[in-house]
Enzyme design. Structure first.
Site, PDB file in Angstrom:
ATOM      1  N   HIS A 173       1.389   4.208   7.342  1.00  0.00           N
ATOM      2  CA  HIS A 173       1.453   4.885   6.045  1.00  0.00           C
ATOM      3  C   HIS A 173       2.061   6.281   6.217  1.00  0.00           C
ATOM      4  O   HIS A 173       2.233   6.759   7.339  1.00  0.00           O
ATOM      5  CB  HIS A 173       0.055   4.939   5.407  1.00  0.00           C
ATOM      6  CG  HIS A 173      -0.489   3.574   5.144  1.00  0.00           C
ATOM      7  ND1 HIS A 173      -1.343   2.942   6.023  1.00  0.00           N
ATOM      8  CD2 HIS A 173      -0.274   2.714   4.117  1.00  0.00           C
ATOM      9  CE1 HIS A 173      -1.629   1.735   5.535  1.00  0.00           C
ATOM     10  NE2 HIS A 173      -0.998   1.575   4.382  1.00  0.00           N
TER      11      HIS A 173
ATOM     12  N   SER B 168       0.820  -1.220   0.000  1.00  0.00           N
ATOM     13  CA  SER B 168       0.000   0.000   0.000  1.00  0.00           C
ATOM     14  C   SER B 168       0.853   1.269   0.000  1.00  0.00           C
ATOM     15  O   SER B 168       0.420   2.295  -0.529  1.00  0.00           O
ATOM     16  CB  SER B 168      -0.942   0.025   1.208  1.00  0.00           C
ATOM     17  OG  SER B 168      -0.202  -0.111   2.408  1.00  0.00           O
TER      18      SER B 168
ATOM     19  N   ASP C 271      -0.771   7.153  10.128  1.00  0.00           N
ATOM     20  CA  ASP C 271      -1.591   6.227  10.912  1.00  0.00           C
ATOM     21  C   ASP C 271      -0.710   5.167  11.568  1.00  0.00           C
ATOM     22  O   ASP C 271      -1.137   4.049  11.789  1.00  0.00           O
ATOM     23  CB  ASP C 271      -2.651   5.567  10.021  1.00  0.00           C
ATOM     24  CG  ASP C 271      -2.001   4.752   8.889  1.00  0.00           C
ATOM     25  OD1 ASP C 271      -0.750   4.733   8.800  1.00  0.00           O
ATOM     26  OD2 ASP C 271      -2.742   4.126   8.109  1.00  0.00           O
TER      27      ASP C 271
END
Lengths: 239, 239
Positions: free
Chosen positions: B192, B11, B189
């Site tokens: 990320h 991600s 977070d």
């Protein structure tokens, strides 16, 4: 092979992968489904764009049909609209030639890739006060190299060509001026885009692509999404 | 054809074309010279990456040699490092297997493209407090699914594999923790990246690419820059 969307244009395209740029945001929007490929050339007008078309999109670059993009944005006019008697005159293209060049660019894409969508984008409006503060070439006469009125004439011509050719368009010149303070809200130097200005281009492009069926719902994700992977048997998703 | 750099990862790669994303910034940095191609897969670990390698990089996608990229970043480990007894256990990959998978990924790239640079990037550090606030899967036991210590072990393993294979690496885990307040300055977070965190990845990748000769000074711009065009005879540049 993942499908592609080309972004072909001048500096407003070349800079579109900068901070909050409309091109990068489009690539992010289509991540996992479509490659957004940057072909921006700062300072270029439609005359030069036509000269380099075959080099930007070489006929033998791909393996034939598989190379056909889903779409290409064609975003020229801001430089064509430089006034012929001012300091950036060398970028100027007369209005009639601009229309003819745009038609030729649309034809060139359609001849190369008959199924690809061509999306024309008009030049943005111009804030003449800011242009004098941020000139590319110093203005010897104290007059800006571009005017909003001239940009508007090129935007209108772009829309006329799009309608003639039956291709979609984004009328950025009109759209931006719907909002108060467009001069500073959307333009960083009277010509190029702020993050909010980039956002408008991104949104308008997404809307026009969607109108032609080019939207996330119609694209397949290339590999399983994490949400589709069974936590009890993850490898099943990759069989 | 313009050369390419692939970004292959989880991600943190998939999101790298979002606002201030390191991938978009890299594409901007290399505009006019290199295409930066996004191949990010949220949630994926090295086990799944290996499973899909041939589908992400299909052997018949390009016309042979011309298809070889300049480089590929390989940026996995944040998911492998999920703890095996916590709520994201299905993403966990044991440390030894992670190392073996990384070796296999490097080999797969080198077998496919012998001249392409493979650049390994370690997982970032983890802020456990933030992970409890922003879990992907709700934690039933009040414990975070990832720890900074585990991420550090995977980062160290990644560096060991890079040295073994003789490929460059970015030790993001170490680099980010050199700065105070890395937990919130660089992580949005706990996992990320913030814009500043993205900036670090971008800068470190640019430095490592440059160490291997992959820098703007060594790339040719595909078409004349506006600064090279003679205002008195612009078309000369396009002959």
């Amino acid at each position: 092979m993942r499908p592609k969307i080309y972004l072909f244009g001048d500096s407003i395209t070349e800079e579109s992968f900068g901070d909050s740029g409309w091109g990068a945001t489009l690539a992010h929007h289509f991540s996992r489904t479509v490659d957004v490929v940057l072909r921006g050339y700062s300072g270029y007008n439609t005359r030069w764009a036509l000269k380099v078309f075959e080099r930007v999109f070489p006929p033998d670059a791909g393996a034939g049909e598989g190379d056909e993009p889903l779409a290409a944005t064609v975003f020229f006019g801001a430089n064509d609209a430089c006034l012929p008697d001012r300091c950036s005159a060398f970028q100027h293209v007369p209005l009639d030639e601009y229309k003819q060049n745009l038609r030729s660019l649309v034809s060139a894409f359609q001849k190369r890739w008959p199924n690809a969508l061509v999306l024309l984008i008009t030049p943005p409006p111009i804030d003449e006060v800011a242009r004098l503060k941020f000139p590319y070439v110093e203005s010897p006469d104290g007059l800006p190299e571009r005017t909003n009125k001239a940009a508007g004439a090129y935007a209108e011509a772009c829309v006329i060509v799009a309608k003639e050719c039956g291709v979609p368009y984004v009328n950025l010149w009109t759209k931006m001026q719907e909002f108060p303070n467009w001069e500073t809200a959307y333009l960083s130097d009277g010509l190029h885009l702020t993050p909010a200005g980039n956002r408008i281009v991104f949104e308008e492009v997404v809307i026009k692509l969607k109108d032609s069926g080019l939207c996330l719902e119609n694209f397949s994700v290339d590999l399983p999404l994490i949400s589709e992977i069974d936590p009890n048997d993850p490898l099943k998703a990759f069989e």
